[in-house]
Design a protein around this motif. Sequence first.
Motif, PDB file in Angstrom:
ATOM      1  N   ARG A   1      38.871  -8.321  36.569  1.00  0.00           N
ATOM      2  CA  ARG A   1      37.734  -8.427  35.908  1.00  0.00           C
ATOM      3  C   ARG A   1      36.690  -8.907  36.692  1.00  0.00           C
ATOM      4  NH1 ARG A   1      41.198 -10.144  31.247  1.00  0.00           N
ATOM      5  NH2 ARG A   1      41.236  -8.581  29.726  1.00  0.00           N
ATOM      6  N   PRO A   2      35.281  -8.742  36.589  1.00  0.00           N
ATOM      7  CA  PRO A   2      34.195  -8.956  37.587  1.00  0.00           C
ATOM      8  C   PRO A   2      34.085 -10.475  37.686  1.00  0.00           C
ATOM      9  CG  PRO A   2      33.326  -7.324  35.763  1.00  0.00           C
ATOM     10  CD  PRO A   2      34.856  -7.981  35.345  1.00  0.00           C
ATOM     11  N   ILE A   3      34.532 -11.333  36.706  1.00  0.00           N
ATOM     12  CA  ILE A   3      34.285 -12.738  37.001  1.00  0.00           C
ATOM     13  C   ILE A   3      35.321 -13.129  38.095  1.00  0.00           C
ATOM     14  CG2 ILE A   3      35.833 -13.619  35.363  1.00  0.00           C
ATOM     15  CD1 ILE A   3      32.352 -15.085  35.979  1.00  0.00           C
ATOM     16  N   PHE A   4      36.153 -12.241  38.468  1.00  0.00           N
ATOM     17  CA  PHE A   4      37.241 -12.842  39.416  1.00  0.00           C
ATOM     18  C   PHE A   4      36.978 -11.927  40.732  1.00  0.00           C
ATOM     19  CE2 PHE A   4      41.160 -12.343  41.992  1.00  0.00           C
ATOM     20  CZ  PHE A   4      41.358 -13.420  42.380  1.00  0.00           C
ATOM     21  N   LEU A   5      37.211 -10.625  40.716  1.00  0.00           N
ATOM     22  CA  LEU A   5      37.269  -9.544  41.602  1.00  0.00           C
ATOM     23  C   LEU A   5      35.775  -9.431  42.407  1.00  0.00           C
ATOM     24  CD1 LEU A   5      38.977  -8.084  43.612  1.00  0.00           C
ATOM     25  CD2 LEU A   5      38.805  -6.096  41.961  1.00  0.00           C
ATOM     26  N   THR A   6      34.871  -9.105  41.585  1.00  0.00           N
ATOM     27  CA  THR A   6      33.358  -8.865  42.093  1.00  0.00           C
ATOM     28  C   THR A   6      33.001 -10.089  42.690  1.00  0.00           C
ATOM     29  OG1 THR A   6      33.184  -7.057  40.144  1.00  0.00           O
ATOM     30  CG2 THR A   6      31.297  -7.926  41.421  1.00  0.00           C
ATOM     31  N   VAL A  17      26.835 -12.490  29.350  1.00  0.00           N
ATOM     32  CA  VAL A  17      26.906 -11.541  28.531  1.00  0.00           C
ATOM     33  C   VAL A  17      28.655 -11.059  28.235  1.00  0.00           C
ATOM     34  CG1 VAL A  17      24.954 -10.174  29.274  1.00  0.00           C
ATOM     35  CG2 VAL A  17      27.150  -9.651  30.376  1.00  0.00           C
ATOM     36  N   GLN A  18      29.411 -12.225  29.108  1.00  0.00           N
ATOM     37  CA  GLN A  18      31.096 -11.952  28.665  1.00  0.00           C
ATOM     38  C   GLN A  18      31.305 -12.257  27.368  1.00  0.00           C
ATOM     39  OE1 GLN A  18      33.310 -14.984  30.739  1.00  0.00           O
ATOM     40  NE2 GLN A  18      34.531 -13.436  31.659  1.00  0.00           N
ATOM     41  N   LYS A  19      32.098 -11.419  26.898  1.00  0.00           N
ATOM     42  CA  LYS A  19      32.438 -11.678  25.572  1.00  0.00           C
ATOM     43  C   LYS A  19      33.988 -12.294  25.403  1.00  0.00           C
ATOM     44  CE  LYS A  19      30.568  -7.227  23.926  1.00  0.00           C
ATOM     45  NZ  LYS A  19      30.678  -6.110  23.600  1.00  0.00           N
ATOM     46  N   ASN A  20      34.057 -13.239  24.451  1.00  0.00           N
ATOM     47  CA  ASN A  20      35.584 -14.166  24.408  1.00  0.00           C
ATOM     48  C   ASN A  20      36.534 -12.963  23.769  1.00  0.00           C
ATOM     49  OD1 ASN A  20      34.097 -16.659  25.428  1.00  0.00           O
ATOM     50  ND2 ASN A  20      33.410 -16.810  23.111  1.00  0.00           N
ATOM     51  N   MET A  58      25.006  -9.079  34.836  1.00  0.00           N
ATOM     52  CA  MET A  58      24.868  -8.796  33.453  1.00  0.00           C
ATOM     53  C   MET A  58      25.519  -7.165  33.229  1.00  0.00           C
ATOM     54  SD  MET A  58      21.355 -10.233  32.197  1.00  0.00           S
ATOM     55  CE  MET A  58      21.367  -9.986  30.405  1.00  0.00           C
ATOM     56  N   LEU A  59      25.040  -6.392  34.000  1.00  0.00           N
ATOM     57  CA  LEU A  59      25.616  -5.053  34.061  1.00  0.00           C
ATOM     58  C   LEU A  59      26.798  -4.872  34.412  1.00  0.00           C
ATOM     59  CD1 LEU A  59      22.348  -2.966  35.483  1.00  0.00           C
ATOM     60  CD2 LEU A  59      23.341  -2.806  33.436  1.00  0.00           C
ATOM     61  N   VAL A  60      27.282  -5.464  35.408  1.00  0.00           N
ATOM     62  CA  VAL A  60      28.750  -5.363  35.811  1.00  0.00           C
ATOM     63  C   VAL A  60      29.722  -5.783  34.776  1.00  0.00           C
ATOM     64  CG1 VAL A  60      30.457  -6.255  37.412  1.00  0.00           C
ATOM     65  CG2 VAL A  60      28.296  -5.573  38.466  1.00  0.00           C
ATOM     66  N   GLN A  61      29.495  -7.066  34.035  1.00  0.00           N
ATOM     67  CA  GLN A  61      30.167  -7.556  33.033  1.00  0.00           C
ATOM     68  C   GLN A  61      30.207  -6.619  31.993  1.00  0.00           C
ATOM     69  OE1 GLN A  61      32.293 -10.546  33.408  1.00  0.00           O
ATOM     70  NE2 GLN A  61      33.166  -9.372  31.556  1.00  0.00           N
ATOM     71  N   HIS A  62      28.935  -6.155  31.612  1.00  0.00           N
ATOM     72  CA  HIS A  62      28.920  -5.087  30.351  1.00  0.00           C
ATOM     73  C   HIS A  62      29.822  -3.838  30.463  1.00  0.00           C
ATOM     74  CE1 HIS A  62      27.283  -2.733  27.125  1.00  0.00           C
ATOM     75  NE2 HIS A  62      26.986  -1.622  27.956  1.00  0.00           N
ATOM     76  N   PHE A  63      29.952  -3.344  31.709  1.00  0.00           N
ATOM     77  CA  PHE A  63      30.393  -2.188  31.832  1.00  0.00           C
ATOM     78  C   PHE A  63      31.830  -2.379  31.906  1.00  0.00           C
ATOM     79  CE2 PHE A  63      26.720  -0.464  34.831  1.00  0.00           C
ATOM     80  CZ  PHE A  63      26.047  -0.011  33.536  1.00  0.00           C
ATOM     81  N   SER A  64      32.408  -3.553  32.319  1.00  0.00           N
ATOM     82  CA  SER A  64      33.816  -3.823  32.378  1.00  0.00           C
ATOM     83  C   SER A  64      34.419  -4.017  30.948  1.00  0.00           C
ATOM     84  CB  SER A  64      34.121  -5.189  33.151  1.00  0.00           C
ATOM     85  OG  SER A  64      35.294  -5.651  33.073  1.00  0.00           O
ATOM     86  N   ASP A  65      33.597  -4.899  30.188  1.00  0.00           N
ATOM     87  CA  ASP A  65      33.848  -5.099  28.804  1.00  0.00           C
ATOM     88  C   ASP A  65      33.958  -3.690  28.026  1.00  0.00           C
ATOM     89  OD1 ASP A  65      34.019  -7.776  29.179  1.00  0.00           O
ATOM     90  OD2 ASP A  65      32.313  -8.248  28.427  1.00  0.00           O
ATOM     91  N   LEU A  66      32.723  -2.961  28.239  1.00  0.00           N
ATOM     92  CA  LEU A  66      32.814  -1.808  27.485  1.00  0.00           C
ATOM     93  C   LEU A  66      34.049  -0.875  27.760  1.00  0.00           C
ATOM     94  CD1 LEU A  66      30.953   0.309  25.752  1.00  0.00           C
ATOM     95  CD2 LEU A  66      29.776   1.165  27.933  1.00  0.00           C
ATOM     96  N   GLU A 104      44.495  -2.947  31.258  1.00  0.00           N
ATOM     97  CA  GLU A 104      44.919  -1.805  32.170  1.00  0.00           C
ATOM     98  C   GLU A 104      44.222  -0.821  32.622  1.00  0.00           C
ATOM     99  OE1 GLU A 104      48.762   0.384  32.071  1.00  0.00           O
ATOM    100  OE2 GLU A 104      49.345  -1.422  32.852  1.00  0.00           O
ATOM    101  N   LEU A 105      44.107   0.136  31.249  1.00  0.00           N
ATOM    102  CA  LEU A 105      43.301   1.486  31.546  1.00  0.00           C
ATOM    103  C   LEU A 105      41.915   1.303  31.522  1.00  0.00           C
ATOM    104  CD1 LEU A 105      43.576   4.587  31.459  1.00  0.00           C
ATOM    105  CD2 LEU A 105      43.701   4.421  28.777  1.00  0.00           C
ATOM    106  N   GLY A 106      41.289   0.345  30.825  1.00  0.00           N
ATOM    107  CA  GLY A 106      39.933   0.203  30.814  1.00  0.00           C
ATOM    108  C   GLY A 106      39.238  -0.464  32.023  1.00  0.00           C
ATOM    109  N   CYS A 107      39.879  -1.864  32.411  1.00  0.00           N
ATOM    110  CA  CYS A 107      39.292  -2.589  33.594  1.00  0.00           C
ATOM    111  C   CYS A 107      39.875  -1.949  34.553  1.00  0.00           C
ATOM    112  CB  CYS A 107      39.360  -3.938  33.217  1.00  0.00           C
ATOM    113  SG  CYS A 107      38.978  -5.110  34.363  1.00  0.00           S
ATOM    114  N   VAL A 108      41.340  -2.099  35.019  1.00  0.00           N
ATOM    115  CA  VAL A 108      42.085  -1.890  36.226  1.00  0.00           C
ATOM    116  C   VAL A 108      41.632  -0.669  36.612  1.00  0.00           C
ATOM    117  CG1 VAL A 108      44.114  -1.784  37.368  1.00  0.00           C
ATOM    118  CG2 VAL A 108      43.679  -3.724  35.427  1.00  0.00           C
TER     119      VAL A 108
END
Length: 407
Positions: A2-7, A71-74, A338-346, A355-359
């Motif tokens: 996820r962005p909060i770690f890797l990006t 913008v990170q969602k719990n 904000m954009l990077v996190q939104h795209f990851s969550d979306l 796995e399929l969505g983020c990774v």
Amino acid sequence: MRPIFLTQLIFAGFMCTTSIFYFMDHLGYRYLTEVNYGAQFKESEQTALIASCQRMSLLAHAALVTGMLMVQKNRITIKSVKTFEGDDFLIWLGIIVFGIGSLAQRFSGLSQIALPLTLIGISCAAVLFVKGFNTKNIKYLGIGATIFILNFIHASLSGYKEPIIINIIVIACIFFPYYKKLILYSAIPVAYVLLYFLPTYNNTVRQSWSGEVSAEEAQNQAFDNLNSKNEEQIEDTNWGFLTRRLSEIEMFTQFVEYVPDHHPYYDWEIVENSLEGLVPRIFWAGKPNMETVSMQRVYDAGVAHQMSTVSAKTRPVVDAYLSWGIVGVFFFMLLYGMLVQHFSDLAESLFGSYELGCVIMFNSIFQGLWRGNNFEFMFNNIFWGYVIMWFLFYLLRTIKVLKPTFD
């Protein structure tokens, strides 16, 4: 992944931490050895420029992370689930998407979709490889390893360092949940080996670019050069890479020296150029070449000479500064996070899992956002990446690989 770690890790490492090598060189050190022993260091105008750029890089990092956390969602609402058990669909998804991406690379007009699709195929292979390794599933292991290794070999023949490093980062991140200690303990030795050998290896492989030798012959020669007899050459090449290429702080200082003292802030000019770049060339035959447009400010600032073959494109922090100064760095990087996190969550929401969505989807389609690029190329990645993500979502829904949830 996820962005909060890797990006964040890649951005902080590339934009902030690596500047230590250039600063050590500025202080008169080569590696940990003082070159001008006994000579007293004297602060200069360049020292102040380096410090200013380091502070802006730190500000950019803080703004990036703040934007992510805002913008990170719990809890991410899952909109789709797989229609069947198992991971066989990753085999077909990886092979088909990788094949389409490889085919699209042959057409210059399709380059905007070729790379993201190819990367999705490689990510599927990496996930299959790790799953096969952990579960001793020969089918997953064989298919995943074959595709991943072939891509790694192709990357090693390219003459570029980044594809090799990215392959290692991807496989390490996917293995990390299963072998945390092994990955952490091996991270520093692997990084050391890469930084020690890779610059010299790639410089030799690049001989094939002139066409005088094949990539395979250049690769063999590169391996021959990586021996103890060439230790001095390796160290010279590496120090130049660490101070001038791995860290782009020197180029940053040149831009800060140029703007606004010798050129006013670009304001919205770079953004307008970037928006023009979103139009496919098939609809606008006379569209300016974005590589040429983006390199013009590099030449104007004296960062590179127009006759040189080097590509010294700016990074998002630099373009934000060139456009609006320090205030621009903060607000643009806040939006970037904000954009990077939104795209990851979306992506996790649309494709139904981390796995399929983020990774696989997010970190393939938006891989260019790991450390960013100049505005012209980054805006293109964001826009067309967003289009590709929705296209793949509807495609997988249509062919019944995904089905909607009823929560």
